[in-house]
Write a protein that holds these residues in place. Structure first.
Motif, short mmCIF file in Angstrom:
data_model
loop_
_atom_site.label_atom_id
_atom_site.label_comp_id
_atom_site.label_asym_id
_atom_site.label_seq_id
_atom_site.Cartn_x
_atom_site.Cartn_y
_atom_site.Cartn_z
N ALA A 20 0.83 -1.20 0.00
CA ALA A 20 0.00 0.00 0.00
C ALA A 20 0.87 1.25 0.00
O ALA A 20 0.49 2.29 -0.54
CB ALA A 20 -0.92 0.01 1.23
N ARG A 21 2.04 1.17 0.60
CA ARG A 21 2.98 2.30 0.61
C ARG A 21 4.34 1.79 0.11
O ARG A 21 4.63 0.61 0.18
CB ARG A 21 3.11 2.91 2.01
CG ARG A 21 3.54 1.93 3.09
CD ARG A 21 3.52 2.58 4.47
NE ARG A 21 3.92 1.65 5.51
CZ ARG A 21 5.17 1.45 5.90
NH1 ARG A 21 6.13 2.13 5.34
NH2 ARG A 21 5.45 0.59 6.86
N ARG A 22 5.11 2.70 -0.43
CA ARG A 22 6.41 2.39 -1.01
C ARG A 22 6.28 1.43 -2.21
O ARG A 22 7.24 0.78 -2.60
CB ARG A 22 7.38 1.82 0.03
CG ARG A 22 7.65 2.76 1.20
CD ARG A 22 8.71 2.22 2.13
NE ARG A 22 10.03 2.25 1.51
CZ ARG A 22 11.09 1.66 2.04
NH1 ARG A 22 10.98 0.99 3.18
NH2 ARG A 22 12.26 1.73 1.46
N ALA A 23 5.08 1.36 -2.75
CA ALA A 23 4.87 0.49 -3.91
C ALA A 23 5.67 0.99 -5.11
O ALA A 23 6.20 0.19 -5.89
CB ALA A 23 3.38 0.42 -4.25
N ASP A 24 5.74 2.33 -5.28
CA ASP A 24 6.48 2.88 -6.42
C ASP A 24 7.96 2.53 -6.32
O ASP A 24 8.59 2.18 -7.32
CB ASP A 24 6.31 4.40 -6.47
CG ASP A 24 4.90 4.82 -6.87
OD1 ASP A 24 4.16 3.95 -7.39
OD2 ASP A 24 4.54 5.98 -6.65
N GLU A 25 8.50 2.59 -5.11
CA GLU A 25 9.91 2.26 -4.92
C GLU A 25 10.17 0.79 -5.23
O GLU A 25 11.13 0.44 -5.93
CB GLU A 25 10.33 2.58 -3.48
CG GLU A 25 11.78 2.26 -3.18
CD GLU A 25 12.15 2.52 -1.72
OE1 GLU A 25 13.26 2.13 -1.31
OE2 GLU A 25 11.32 3.11 -0.99
N LEU A 26 9.32 -0.07 -4.71
CA LEU A 26 9.48 -1.50 -4.95
C LEU A 26 9.31 -1.82 -6.44
O LEU A 26 10.09 -2.58 -7.03
CB LEU A 26 8.46 -2.29 -4.12
CG LEU A 26 8.44 -3.81 -4.28
CD1 LEU A 26 9.82 -4.41 -4.06
CD2 LEU A 26 7.42 -4.43 -3.33
N GLY A 27 8.29 -1.22 -7.06
CA GLY A 27 8.07 -1.45 -8.48
C GLY A 27 9.24 -0.99 -9.33
O GLY A 27 9.63 -1.67 -10.28
N ALA A 28 9.83 0.15 -8.97
CA ALA A 28 10.97 0.67 -9.73
C ALA A 28 12.17 -0.27 -9.62
O ALA A 28 12.89 -0.49 -10.61
CB ALA A 28 11.34 2.07 -9.23
N LEU A 29 12.40 -0.82 -8.44
CA LEU A 29 13.52 -1.76 -8.26
C LEU A 29 13.32 -3.01 -9.12
O LEU A 29 14.28 -3.54 -9.70
CB LEU A 29 13.64 -2.14 -6.78
CG LEU A 29 14.15 -1.06 -5.84
CD1 LEU A 29 14.01 -1.51 -4.39
CD2 LEU A 29 15.60 -0.71 -6.14
N LEU A 30 12.09 -3.49 -9.19
CA LEU A 30 11.80 -4.68 -10.00
C LEU A 30 11.94 -4.38 -11.49
O LEU A 30 12.52 -5.16 -12.25
CB LEU A 30 10.40 -5.20 -9.68
CG LEU A 30 10.20 -5.82 -8.29
CD1 LEU A 30 8.73 -5.93 -7.95
CD2 LEU A 30 10.86 -7.20 -8.23
#
Length: 398
Positions: A20-30
């Protein structure tokens, strides 16, 4: 430094993100490692300022000092202080926290505590609530008042152990997890997991894992989801607390040694390629990934129907697979074997190397598997072991 011309370690794989949070960061790393990402928030957070239960708990703590306060998350601790400040109780809360034994679950929480002008008394090296519990119990909790900042879900084992030891436990519900208002993305992620379109799901909180399981149960698909997580979809969790709802259902999970997003993505980047099947076919090295194929390290995207055919052939590498069997492997193909020929033509075009798949007249198709002489492609890569056991040598081409 990685050669930009080479596909990333996650190229050809699809990873679901439930954060729900930090999804953009996780998605960018992937994405940086080549993955396709399906984002489906499994949770939403109740606004702190509207939480009357938190306000009451804060006033109670200010008026009646506890002996110990356990801070469990950085976002929760910061939100607590900010909410108290909004209610006009910020300074009173900080003054009270200066007088108690303040324990921090990990370095991020320590940073939040120090940013508020406070100093923690102790923090475990493991970032584990189990180590916090061990410390409290070893010191003795009988007759002590212990306030616990919750992090979106109850901690029943932790709380019950303290109360069994004689502690008076005060719960500070800083924020609450709720199901997402829009369930459509979560339903699409579930459908992808159940239809083989998803290779892994990254979980960053226990409530997110519990929410996904709960939604599958509501849809009557819990058994199917658990089966997919058991066999086809990697369940990657940021840490042991996050993994608990899945492990309680018997799902095996993988977790990085350091409970952070970067190590989680690095782990997924090791685990998924290790699961991919690599075969020596027609003088080429072919690695079958989620929605694409590496042909001599060149990434070749393949349509879903083509991937279904390729996986059916790879389950029995070198053996002839009949058109009828291949038809059954095609999603929604019906009864017309012409659909196999059409999908096969598109598959060969997508692979860019037509000789990888051999047509066996009046019988079907097979992979043009090379004889293995140097052990370069170890037996473990073949999955069912047919070829390694000499099945190919005894299978005629026509």
């Amino acid at each position: 430094m990685q050669d930009d011309r080479q596909p990333g370690p996650l190229a050809g794989f699809t990873v679901g993100v439930t954060a729900a949070r930090r999804a953009d960061e996780l998605g960018a790393l992937l994405l940086r490692r080549g993955a396709s990402v399906v984002h489906a928030p499994a949770l939403r957070i109740v606004p702190l300022a509207d939480d009357t239960e938190l306000l009451a708990a804060t006033k109670e703590l200010i008026d009646h000092a506890p002996d110990v306060v356990v801070a469990t998350t950085a976002i929760g601790f910061r939100g607590w202080v900010e909410a108290a400040d909004g209610w006009g109780h910020g300074e009173a809360l900080l003054d009270r926290l200066r007088t108690v034994e303040l324990l921090a679950r990990g370095p991020k929480v320590k940073g939040a505590i120090r940013a508020a002008g406070l100093t923690e008394h102790w923090s475990p090296a493991s970032e584990s609530m189990a180590e916090v519990l061990d410390r409290l119990l070893s010191e003795g909790v009988s007759g002590r008042r212990i306030a616990l900042q919750l992090h979106g879900e109850p901690l029943p084992g932790f709380v019950e152990s303290l109360r069994a030891g004689g502690a008076d436990v005060v719960l500070i519900p800083v924020y609450r997890w709720m199901p997402p208002q829009d369930l459509a993305p979560l339903d699409r992620l579930l459908d992808a997991a159940l239809t083989g379109s998803l290779d892994a799901i990254a979980f960053t909180s226990a409530p997110a894992a519990a929410s996904l399981l709960s939604r599958a149960d509501e849809r009557g698909q819990l058994h199917e989801l658990l089966d997919a997580l058991d066999h086809d979809v990697l369940a990657a969790c940021v840490g042991p607390v996050t993994a608990l709802p899945l492990q309680a259902r018997g799902v095996d999970t993988v977790q990085p040694q350091r409970f952070r997003l970067g190590p989680l993505v690095q782990l997924i980047g090791v685990e998924l390629p290790a699961r991919a099947r690599a075969l020596p076919i027609a003088g080429r090295r072919v690695e079958i990934r989620g929605h694409a194929v590496l042909v001599d390290d060149e990434l070749r995207p393949v349509p879903p129907a083509g991937m279904a055919l390729l996986r059916a052939l790879a389950r029995r590498p070198g053996w002839v697979v009949s058109r009828a069997d291949l038809l059954r492997a095609l999603p929604g193909a019906g009864r017309d074997e012409h659909a196999v020929e059409t999908a096969m033509a598109r598959l060969r075009t997508a692979l860019g190397a037509p000789k990888l798949i051999q047509t066996v007249v009046k019988r079907g198709y097979r992979l043009s598997l090379d004889p293995v002489s140097d052990g370069k492609y170890g037996d473990a890569k073949y999955g069912d072991g047919d070829y390694a056991d000499g099945a190919y040598a005894g299978t005629p081409a026509s």
